[in-house]
Design an enzyme around this catalytic site. Structure first.
Site, short mmCIF file in Angstrom:
data_model
loop_
_atom_site.label_atom_id
_atom_site.label_comp_id
_atom_site.label_asym_id
_atom_site.label_seq_id
_atom_site.Cartn_x
_atom_site.Cartn_y
_atom_site.Cartn_z
N TRP A 71 -3.24 -2.53 -1.67
CA TRP A 71 -3.19 -3.92 -2.06
C TRP A 71 -3.95 -4.47 -0.76
CZ3 TRP A 71 -1.43 -8.15 1.07
CH2 TRP A 71 -1.29 -9.31 0.23
N GLU B 140 15.13 -19.91 -6.36
CA GLU B 140 14.71 -18.57 -6.54
C GLU B 140 14.49 -18.59 -8.10
OE1 GLU B 140 14.37 -16.00 -5.27
OE2 GLU B 140 15.00 -14.31 -6.83
N LYS C 42 5.23 -5.09 -3.85
CA LYS C 42 6.66 -4.98 -2.95
C LYS C 42 6.52 -4.65 -1.85
CE LYS C 42 11.18 -4.52 -5.08
NZ LYS C 42 11.43 -5.77 -5.44
N CYS D 221 0.98 -1.07 0.11
CA CYS D 221 0.18 -0.05 0.09
C CYS D 221 0.82 1.29 -0.17
CB CYS D 221 -0.96 0.19 1.12
SG CYS D 221 -2.47 -1.03 1.15
N GLU E 181 6.12 -16.03 -10.07
CA GLU E 181 5.88 -14.56 -9.69
C GLU E 181 5.21 -14.04 -10.98
OE1 GLU E 181 8.17 -12.58 -6.15
OE2 GLU E 181 9.42 -13.52 -7.89
N ASN F 121 -2.24 1.76 6.11
CA ASN F 121 -1.35 0.91 5.43
C ASN F 121 -1.39 -0.20 6.65
OD1 ASN F 121 0.28 -0.86 4.22
ND2 ASN F 121 1.93 0.44 4.15
N GLY F 122 -1.79 -1.46 6.65
CA GLY F 122 -1.55 -2.20 7.72
C GLY F 122 -2.90 -2.92 7.80
N ARG G 70 3.93 -0.86 -4.58
CA ARG G 70 3.72 -1.37 -3.54
C ARG G 70 2.22 -1.87 -3.31
NH1 ARG G 70 6.90 1.54 0.94
NH2 ARG G 70 5.37 0.59 2.25
N HIS H 1 12.61 -39.23 -4.41
CA HIS H 1 11.67 -39.57 -3.25
C HIS H 1 10.43 -38.82 -3.55
CE1 HIS H 1 14.91 -40.99 -0.54
NE2 HIS H 1 15.75 -39.98 -1.24
N LYS I 198 10.89 -16.97 -9.17
CA LYS I 198 10.92 -15.92 -10.31
C LYS I 198 9.60 -16.36 -11.36
CE LYS I 198 12.34 -13.20 -9.06
NZ LYS I 198 13.00 -13.07 -7.76
#
Ligand code: HGA
Length: 610
Positions: free
Chosen positions: A75, A483, A605, A2, A490, A100-101, A27, A506, A487
């Site tokens: 967000w 990673e 982000k 946010c 995402e 925000n929160g 954000r 396994h 990526k």
């Protein structure tokens, strides 16, 4: 998450607010809104579902005039993305709030306020703040005191900005758990969740501390701590280099930031390896004394940063001879854990505001960690201020939601930390020199890797119609496989998993068929023969493989295996070198799939909410 921007000025502020939102859009980007107070003390507000561009368009068609205003890019946590749930929220046409929160006791407060006759228009937790301030104002002598009474009743996290249409001169802001920064202008002042929003209007900032409430007017800023006592929060000038600029010649921030990695690493090394030796003061005052006593390292991080921490565990145990654990912050913060003697807590976060990581640091202090260090990209952020030591990655602003240069510069910082600790655990001068040499060779090596872009772009075609992918690695390449999988998930929305290659038999081998591409990171190292056996296991089951390997690893392409030749590099820096081709692969797959690379769906982000 946010984005919040607010301004008290003489000029109209809507354009400043919207420019700020654009700069914060990474954000959160599901909806956006702005409210201003005009000269007649009327509250004017416009909100739009979707990106800031939609809001900008609406304001171009119907501009809002007013010198005091607040704005928000959302967000969603509580209530679906919609115009009605977008901030600012307004009570009785007078009080406007952005937040925000997460207000954890919002249900109880909502019932209480409904009992008092307040009508709720949205499904958000935020709206309770709006009505509560309005309610408290009835028995308060100022908006400041109404906000102070309100925040005492809130449980959870907030960075919030409140304005009252009857008062054109002030904004009241409060912080607990979500960052806010005050920007000082000439005859005008500002507030934002991130300095990035305010760089076009000021370079002078002070961060609010936990529990602070502040009154911001054109000429004055008065800050009060959690007990209501006036406090000074030192204002500092930031350098221009924090500005993100624009995408330049690149189509996306993510591509720009991928290509910036050699420079970001050069900047992160500069002045820190003096005459071939690591300058320990890089980590802050008293670093050597702290490192001298470290017998164990506990790393805490989330997402991409967690993967850099995983690589560091290999380095710390193998090169520095120090035991190391790593845990996801959201797990660590909610369990009782054992604290080994003389433990250093290392947090890793691009923004320095990651809510779970910050909570983990605070917990670690309570339960007896001897000292703390953060690897971070944002000076002055909460994690930097609250840790004993800090390694500042000098990646520059990272705007793409999928992290690239922040990750590789974190690895550089973690490798330097390994040297700094290793020095006290018998790491030889030769080893130190070898690591230094390796680090110095890194920027040029990454330039060579970036030259592979067009062949990786060709490869991406093969993934466009796939729904799943498997990434394999061993040793310190296992976190790099993780990673790479993250990526791809995402930004291309392809389901991807990473496995330590030895785990194949396994379980995951059952998934192998021609529809499941298998990506292997395979530099020549001590484990290469083991990895080759794993590759054969995949081949024997009809799997299609994409192997990123150097010439020394001796792979050759055939019908079922495409080999991408990565330049030979020193083994220590191989995790950093092999990250880039995987970043490029996910980028080009996303381009073919037509997804929103810089702002992938459902993500944002700087994860400042739990
Ligand atoms: N809980 C509020 C704000 C969300 C937020 O801070 N996201 O980063 C909402 O859902 O609107």
């Amino acid at each position: 998450m946010c984005g919040i921007v607010g301004a008290v000025a003489q000029r109209d502020v809507a354009d400043i607010l919207v420019e700020g939102l654009k700069r914060l859009e990474y954000r959160g980007y599901d909806s956006a809104g702005v409210a201003v107070i005009n000269k007649k003390n009327e509250l004017l507000s416009t909100k739009r579902l979707g990106k800031v561009q939609e809001l900008d368009q609406a304001l171009t068609e119907a501009p809002l005039a007013g010198g005091t205003g607040i704005a928000h890019t959302r967000w969603a946590t509580h209530g679906a993305p919609s115009e009605v749930n977008a901030h600012p929220h307004i009570s009785s046409n007078t009080i406007a709030v952005v937040h925000n929160g997460i207000i954890e006791n919002h249900q109880a407060l909502r019932s209480q306020l409904q009992g008092l006759g307040y009508e709720f228009l949205s499904q958000t937790d935020t709206e309770v703040i709006t009505h509560l301030v309005h309610h408290e104002l009835k028995t308060s002598d100022s908006l400041l005191s109404a906000v102070q009474k309100t925040v005492k009743q809130l449980e959870g996290a907030y960075g919030t900005v409140v304005m009252d249409s009857r008062d054109q001169d002030n904004l009241i802001v409060a912080r607990s758990g979500s960052p806010l920064v005050i920007g000082y202008g000439l005859g005008e002042n500002f507030i934002a969740s991130d300095i990035m929003a305010l760089l076009p209007v000021t370079r002078k900032f002070s961060y609010l501390e936990e529990g602070d409430v502040a009154q911001i007017s054109r000429f004055d800023v008065n800050i009060f701590d959690i007990d209501g006592k006036p406090v000074i929060r030192e204002a500092k000038e930031v350098s221009v280099s924090h500005d993100s600029g624009d995408k330049g010649e690149y189509r996306h921030y993510m591509l720009k930031e991928t290509y910036e990695q050699p420079t970001a690493i050069r900047n992160s090394l500069e002045g820190r390896l003096v005459a071939g030796k690591l300058d320990i003061n890089t980590f802050g005052d008293g670093a050597d004394e702290i490192f001298k006593n470290v017998e164990h390292v506990q790393i805490i991080a989330c997402g991409t940063s967690y993967h850099s921490g995983m690589v560091a565990r290999y380095w710390l145990e193998e090169l520095a001879g120090v035991s190391c654990n790593i845990e996801i912050a959201s797990e660590f913060r909610y369990r009782k854990s054992f604290v080994p003697k003389n433990s250093l807590l290392v947090t890793i976060s691009q923004s320095g505001e990651t809510a779970d990581t910050l909570a983990a640091l605070r917990l670690a202090k309570e339960i007896g960690y001897q000292s703390s260090l953060v690897i971070c990209n944002v000076p002055g952020s909460s994690l930097v201020r609250e840790s004993d030591l800090a390694f500042m990655t000098k990646a520059g602003a990272e705007i793409g939601v999928a992290s690239t240069k922040a990750f590789t510069t974190q690895l550089v910082g973690l490798l330097m930390m390994t040297m700094a600790i290793g020095k006290h655990h018998g790491m030889s001068a030769d080893k130190q020199a070898e690591i230094t040499q390796s680090l110095m060779s890194l920027p040029a090596k990454l330039d060579e890797v970036l030259a592979l872009a067009s062949s990786i772009e060709d490869l991406a075609e093969d993934f466009a119609d796939k729904n799943h992918a498997l990434f394999l690695g061993r040793g310190d390449q296992y976190p790099i496989a993780m990673e790479g999988a993250l990526k791809l998930k995402e930004i291309s929305y392809i389901h991807a998993e990473a496995y330590a290659a030895g785990e194949l038999k396994h379980g995951p081998l059952a998934l192998i068929d021609a529809e499941m591409p298998v990506i292997v990171v395979a530099p020549k190292n001590d484990l290469i023969e083991k990895l080759k056996s794993n590759v054969e296991e995949v081949r024997a089951r009809g799997g299609l493989m994409y192997v990123f390997a150097d010439s020394d690893a001796n792979f050759s392409s055939d019908d079922t295996c495409k080999v991408i030749n990565v330049p030979v590099c020193d083994g220590i820096i191989a995790p950093i070198v092999y990250t880039l081709p995987l970043q490029l692969l996910s980028y080009y797959v996303a381009i073919i799939k037509g997804t929103d690379v810089d702002q992938p769906r459902n993500l944002a982000k700087s994860v400042t909410v739990e």
